[in-house]
Design a protein around this motif. Sequence first.
Motif, short mmCIF file in Angstrom:
data_model
loop_
_atom_site.label_atom_id
_atom_site.label_comp_id
_atom_site.label_asym_id
_atom_site.label_seq_id
_atom_site.Cartn_x
_atom_site.Cartn_y
_atom_site.Cartn_z
N ILE A 92 0.82 -1.20 0.00
CA ILE A 92 0.00 0.00 0.00
C ILE A 92 0.85 1.25 0.00
O ILE A 92 0.37 2.33 -0.32
N LEU A 95 2.46 1.11 -4.61
CA LEU A 95 1.78 0.40 -5.68
C LEU A 95 2.50 0.61 -7.00
O LEU A 95 2.94 1.69 -7.32
N GLU A 325 -7.51 -0.33 -0.21
CA GLU A 325 -6.55 -0.76 -1.22
C GLU A 325 -7.17 -1.91 -2.01
O GLU A 325 -7.73 -2.85 -1.44
N ASP A 327 -6.45 -4.71 -5.21
CA ASP A 327 -5.48 -5.35 -6.09
C ASP A 327 -6.16 -6.51 -6.81
O ASP A 327 -6.24 -7.62 -6.28
N GLU A 335 -5.46 2.49 -4.74
CA GLU A 335 -6.04 2.77 -3.44
C GLU A 335 -6.68 4.15 -3.46
O GLU A 335 -6.34 5.01 -4.26
#
Length: 479
Positions: A92, A95, A325, A327, A335
């Motif tokens: 975080i 990224l 966040e 992914d 995020e």
Amino acid sequence: MVPDNTRPTGRDARRLTLIALLLAGTAMAAPLSAHAQTVTNAAVATPPGIVVPGTAAPAITDPQTTGAVSTDDLSPASDEDLIRLNRREPTIDGLRTQLELEDDRAPGVRIGTFTLRPEIGETISHEWRNNGNNNKQNRGYLETGIRGTLTSDWSRHELTVTGAGVLQNNISGEGEEEPRADIDAELRLDLWDETIARLRAGYSFDREDADDPNAIANARTQSGVNTYRLGAAIERNFGLIHGSVGLDFERRTYGDVELDNGTTISVEDRNRNNGTLTARVGYEISPALIPFIEAAVGRSIYDLRQDTLGFERSYQSYATRGGLEVDLGEKLNGEIALGYETYRFEDDRLSDVSGLSVDGRLNWSPQRGTDVLFGLSTGLNPSTTAGVSGSMDYALTNIITHEMRSDLVARLSNTLIIRKYPSDSSSFDETTWRTGAGLTWDMNRYLALTGDVSYERTKPDVGDTTDITRVGVGLVLRR
């Protein structure tokens, strides 16, 4: 007032020239490595992420060039991240855009356990500026840019150094040249039990924009701004709990301003040091979703207790944020965080600057060869006006990169900056919008042709609107 034709002088020019020579010499010294691992050439710019409380919000300048070298066109990740032996998933606090390995880019230069990827570019451009009331100005200029990334390939840990520098040389018309440079290094240490430590250092130079509210009127050359950065952070995963603590230090100094009449004035009362402590805790609902909370406290101390107008501008900063966040792999990651920030000044005559903060970034790839970036940032821009503490700056950036063919990349970018002052301030809010488009044609893996056009408008609530249009074509040489 728009400054006259100027060039970087004295210490600024020597510093920038030295950076350029060092990068250029390193880039051209080593032989080509035809068998090195290669990666795709799609240039993806990264907008700023979360702004450290207590520091001035970085100027989110529109990436004017698609493939030319520029400190405004920073890549979100080193290409070597894809091939180093002990790569971890992005965190975080860092990224990264995921790129696919291809065979159409210069292989770089192998230096022991490091890989150097240098670029040097030359662009010829023209700029038209209109400050209202028929105050028009234009210039033609050459822009020389050098950029490089040095990345380790160790079995554990990782060191990455990125650098870029730009020098401008006016060849016709009038207008202020805008030299800039940037270098950053990060050492990532893989410790134990899902624990990572990060050590960072960096330096930046740019010249204050003539349209900035703190710029000096009737200046031939605005102040050169030097920024020195140090940081350390540690990240630890406790099962589903992700935690991190970081400490950052920044020193910012301002050079003398040269006026139209040839005299110089010192603005050293703006020099300051800033320290910020940040802590974050996240909970892993799934590997793809991690909500988090974050808190930060900072302190900014000016070299001089009082500025030339008698105000004590040192301040304390406080911030809290909550966010998510995401992914989902190559298709979607990033995020977003919402929070509240407060800046409290030592001088009772200066109002506190407080407001909602919105920070984050999102990387989205709707289809193969197309990348979309969204960036949000919030930060303080301290003022130099008597009785005015500063403004809260909000910036939204969007960059779309599309691979039209394997050797042809197009990009469209937009940036919106909203500068808000406290309600009792004598300064006026303003809005800046930038848009740009460009093409990069890779003639071969070592040489590319670029073409770009951009437009910028700054509109204060009271006063004249400034319009700037730029066009340019250039060549980029890679190793």
